[in-house]
Design a protein around this motif. Structure first.
Motif, PDB file in Angstrom:
ATOM      1  N   SER A   1       0.449  10.147   9.085  1.00 53.03           N
ATOM      2  CA  SER A   1       0.162  11.580   9.051  1.00 53.03           C
ATOM      3  C   SER A   1      -0.696  11.969   7.862  1.00 53.03           C
ATOM      4  N   ILE A   2      -0.626  11.212   6.758  1.00 53.64           N
ATOM      5  CA  ILE A   2      -1.404  11.531   5.565  1.00 53.64           C
ATOM      6  C   ILE A   2      -2.683  10.705   5.506  1.00 53.64           C
ATOM      7  N   ALA A   3      -2.603   9.437   5.868  1.00 53.73           N
ATOM      8  CA  ALA A   3      -3.764   8.547   5.886  1.00 53.73           C
ATOM      9  C   ALA A   3      -3.771   7.796   7.209  1.00 53.73           C
ATOM     10  N   PRO A   4      -4.955   7.456   7.743  1.00 58.83           N
ATOM     11  CA  PRO A   4      -5.005   6.759   9.033  1.00 58.83           C
ATOM     12  C   PRO A   4      -4.315   5.408   8.957  1.00 58.83           C
ATOM     13  N   SER A   5      -3.857   4.925  10.111  1.00 61.72           N
ATOM     14  CA  SER A   5      -3.073   3.694  10.154  1.00 61.72           C
ATOM     15  C   SER A   5      -3.842   2.483   9.642  1.00 61.72           C
ATOM     16  N   VAL A   6      -5.182   2.527   9.694  1.00 61.01           N
ATOM     17  CA  VAL A   6      -5.978   1.396   9.216  1.00 61.01           C
ATOM     18  C   VAL A   6      -6.083   1.367   7.693  1.00 61.01           C
ATOM     19  N   ASN A   7      -5.535   2.372   7.024  1.00 64.58           N
ATOM     20  CA  ASN A   7      -5.625   2.485   5.571  1.00 64.58           C
ATOM     21  C   ASN A   7      -4.404   1.818   4.928  1.00 64.58           C
ATOM     22  N   PRO A   8      -4.597   0.848   4.040  1.00 65.85           N
ATOM     23  CA  PRO A   8      -3.450   0.189   3.396  1.00 65.85           C
ATOM     24  C   PRO A   8      -2.610   1.128   2.534  1.00 65.85           C
ATOM     25  N   TYR A   9      -3.095   2.359   2.297  1.00 63.16           N
ATOM     26  CA  TYR A   9      -2.298   3.353   1.572  1.00 63.16           C
ATOM     27  C   TYR A   9      -0.925   3.524   2.223  1.00 63.16           C
ATOM     28  N   ASN A  10      -0.870   3.350   3.534  1.00 64.21           N
ATOM     29  CA  ASN A  10       0.381   3.504   4.265  1.00 64.21           C
ATOM     30  C   ASN A  10       1.382   2.378   3.999  1.00 64.21           C
ATOM     31  N   HIS A  11       0.977   1.327   3.318  1.00 62.60           N
ATOM     32  CA  HIS A  11       1.856   0.182   3.093  1.00 62.60           C
ATOM     33  C   HIS A  11       2.762   0.373   1.879  1.00 62.60           C
ATOM     34  N   GLN A  12       2.619   1.504   1.175  1.00 61.50           N
ATOM     35  CA  GLN A  12       3.418   1.729  -0.022  1.00 61.50           C
ATOM     36  C   GLN A  12       4.290   2.974   0.120  1.00 61.50           C
ATOM     37  N   PHE A  13       5.446   2.939  -0.551  1.00 62.42           N
ATOM     38  CA  PHE A  13       6.238   4.142  -0.784  1.00 62.42           C
ATOM     39  C   PHE A  13       5.783   4.669  -2.139  1.00 62.42           C
TER      40      PHE A  13
ATOM     41  N   LEU B   1       6.426  -0.469   1.544  1.00 64.99           N
ATOM     42  CA  LEU B   1       7.062   0.322   2.587  1.00 64.99           C
ATOM     43  C   LEU B   1       7.173  -0.554   3.833  1.00 64.99           C
ATOM     44  N   PRO B   2       8.369  -0.719   4.391  1.00 68.57           N
ATOM     45  CA  PRO B   2       8.516  -1.547   5.600  1.00 68.57           C
ATOM     46  C   PRO B   2       7.635  -1.024   6.726  1.00 68.57           C
ATOM     47  N   PRO B   3       7.094  -1.907   7.556  1.00 66.58           N
ATOM     48  CA  PRO B   3       6.196  -1.471   8.636  1.00 66.58           C
ATOM     49  C   PRO B   3       6.787  -0.389   9.523  1.00 66.58           C
ATOM     50  N   GLU B   4       8.092  -0.456   9.790  1.00 65.10           N
ATOM     51  CA  GLU B   4       8.691   0.531  10.692  1.00 65.10           C
ATOM     52  C   GLU B   4       8.787   1.924  10.061  1.00 65.10           C
ATOM     53  N   GLU B   5       8.573   2.037   8.746  1.00 63.50           N
ATOM     54  CA  GLU B   5       8.658   3.337   8.077  1.00 63.50           C
ATOM     55  C   GLU B   5       7.280   3.912   7.776  1.00 63.50           C
ATOM     56  N   ARG B   6       6.233   3.198   8.125  1.00 67.14           N
ATOM     57  CA  ARG B   6       4.883   3.690   7.844  1.00 67.14           C
ATOM     58  C   ARG B   6       4.539   4.862   8.744  1.00 67.14           C
ATOM     59  N   ASP B   7       3.844   5.828   8.183  1.00 62.68           N
ATOM     60  CA  ASP B   7       3.518   7.064   8.885  1.00 62.68           C
ATOM     61  C   ASP B   7       2.064   7.391   8.588  1.00 62.68           C
TER      62      ASP B   7
END
Length: 551
Positions: free
Chosen positions: A238-250, A230-236
């Motif tokens: 709301s589901i997992a904190p920003s420090v969590n790499p879970y946000n790096h995937q679609f 997931l591109p950095p500008e599309e990371r959100d």
């Protein structure tokens, strides 16, 4: 004789649509009321406090998990779907709770955690024993890659890989959450059958509905394809904190699979066997939450309602944000049904998250009760409780322990309910609470607020009464959505009744124009006087509520 027959028939009429526009009060059982002195809330404690909940005017309660569990994730890791964990009481205690709730006019909804179980569940113990036992494919197993690494790049919400090596089978198993929460394999028909039987168990016991945990996680991609980046500008976050790499995937393949719809239709068919059973699903997805909500609630053969995280995360929603979200709902779920919440057991309490004073909390409470959809409120929200500070040594939440101090976990919204301020435990327990009671919460206790007519507690009762007094607010359509500076406005309409609602969601002055026609003020809930002509002036956090006069 005929008169008596008619009375009996009328008494048996069931409102199958009671959920549409209902207000549901969420109870986190560990933290509501302890009846035994062990510092942990329980079912008897909830039963004791049901009159308080009924006094608010809500329609139903939702009880977070109380099933048997090793409590690695505090009940969201179930080891027996059809029994009560001894720390919460017994099945008899649950039966008594249902009976008392129904006496008070409250429906009872319970959490169903179907996507995964505990690794202590008998199903998983059998499944992991060998590759050829009767339950070998009840969970998601996979051989390693040739180099021994996991089969794909899927990540756990709680950090790290979503795959855990198991030496017994020499395979990996999938866990979207803790390693002790293996995912069930919904591609296996026997798994679906077994889970639906556990749902039937509670329906037969008298529950009125379910909150479905992580409803979009049930089915995984059968081919186990890796998720794209997931591109950095599309990371959100709301589901997992920003420090969590879970946000790096679609999360294209690890959840949200189309096969889930077939299971939801089976689930709904089971509920429809009962007079008025209902369900609300939790959609955990930062990119497609509203779209999935629309898919899952479309028509009358899937779940009744869903909630996503648009108002459960981030900064305080201003007028523009409210318009944006409600417009997206109209597009994504034109014939679906949303369930709105500002706080729950997984997020920072909104009084703190949005830095609201008393006036702001009253304005948002009024907005919540005027939205089209159903509503969930979280225990202590009616008191204006803020997020509690919990020291690291007192943390219980594995999520917070993993990502401390950048993310402090969910314990701050799970501290015990405060009933009185006469002792340091707030009337919650005679023993040491499992999480400390926040000292600043004591002055916001139920007993203290009962004595203050201007307290938030009474405001919640007033806005709940307002919602129930006007069918347009609970079940009507929403139209005329608009923003004017800091003010959001719309009209709710049902059966010839039109109600205009305007909310200044800021500390600055604003104004709004009434639609054409004759209007009279209603509510007495932060409501400003309507001028004879011209725009309506709204002071900071002020609300305008008016009903159209048909002449």
């Amino acid at each position: 004789m005929n008169t008596q027959t008619n009375i009996s028939a009328a008494a048996q009429v069931v409102d199958k649509d009671w959920w549409r526009g209902a207000v549901i009060y969420q109870i986190y059982p560990r933290s509501y009321q302890d009846s035994t002195g062990d510092g942990i809330g329980d079912l008897k404690g909830i039963t004791r406090r049901l009159p308080h909940i009924a006094s608010l005017g809500v329609d139903a309660i939702w009880i977070s998990p109380f099933f048997k569990s090793p409590m690695k994730d505090f009940g969201y890791d179930v080891s027996d779907y059809c029994d009560v964990d001894p720390m919460f009481g017994t099945l008899a205690d649950f039966d008594a709770l249902i009976a008392r709730a129904h006496e008070l006019g409250l429906k009872v909804m319970i959490d169903q955690v179907l996507s995964h179980s505990s690794d202590q569940h008998a199903w998983f113990k059998e499944s992991r024993a060998s590759r050829d036992n009767p339950k070998a494919d009840w969970y998601v197993w996979s051989d390693p890659n040739p180099d021994g690494t996991p089969p794909n790049n899927w990540l756990s919400i709680f950090g790290g890989s979503a795959w855990q090596w198991d030496a017994r089978r020499e395979q990996y198993y999938l866990h979207n959450f803790l390693t002790s929460q293996p995912d069930l394999n919904f591609h296996c028909a026997e798994v679906q059958d077994a889970l639906l039987e556990t749902v039937r168990f509670w329906l037969d016991r008298g529950v009125d509905g379910f909150r479905l945990d992580t409803i979009n996680f049930y089915v995984h991609d059968k081919e186990l394809r890796s998720n794209p980046a997931l591109p950095p500008e599309e990371r959100d976050s709301s589901i997992a904190p920003s420090v969590n790499p879970y946000n790096h995937q679609f999360h294209l393949y690890s959840k949200n699979q189309p096969e889930n719809l077939a299971f939801l239709e089976r689930f709904r068919a089971l509920l429809d066997e009962y007079p008025a059973a209902t369900a609300v699903g939790e959609v955990g997805d930062a990119q497609r939450g509203l779209e999935i909500m629309g898919e899952y609630t479309a028509g009358d053969d899937r779940v009744h309602m869903c909630y996503s995280f648009e108002f459960l995360s981030g900064d305080q929603p201003d007028a523009a944000r409210v318009v944006e979200v409600l417009t997206k709902v109209d597009t994504a779920a034109p014939d679906g049904w949303a369930c709105w919440a500002f706080s729950n057991h997984d997020v920072i309490r909104h009084a703190s998250r949005w830095n609201l004073d008393l006036a702001g909390q009253k304005a948002f409470a009024t907005l919540l009760m005027c939205l089209r959809g159903s509503v969930c409120i979280y225990q202590g929200e009616e008191l204006g409780l803020g997020e509690a500070e919990v020291a690291f040594e007192d943390l219980q939440d594995p999520y917070g322990i993993e990502f401390w101090p950048e993310f402090k976990g969910r314990d701050g919204c799970r501290t015990p309910m405060v009933w009185e301020k006469s002792n340091s435990n707030g009337g919650f327990s005679e023993g040491k609470p499992w999480l400390p009671v926040a000292p600043e919460h004591l002055v916001r206790s139920v007993a203290e607020q009962e004595e203050d007519p201007e307290a938030l507690l009474h405001h919640y009762r007033r806005v709940l009464a307002l919602r129930h007094a006007h069918r347009a607010l609970s079940k009507g359509e929403l139209g005329g959505l608009a923003q004017s500076g800091p003010v959001v406005s719309f009209t709710r309409s049902e059966a010839g009744e039109d109600i205009f609602c305007a909310f200044n969601l800021s500390g600055q002055a604003g104004e709004v124009s009434l639609p054409k026609g004759n209007w009279e003020q209603i509510g007495g809930v932060l409501s400003t006087e309507l001028p004879k002509a011209g725009p309506v002036a709204l002071g900071p956090w002020q609300v305008a509520l008016a009903r159209r006069i048909n002449e």
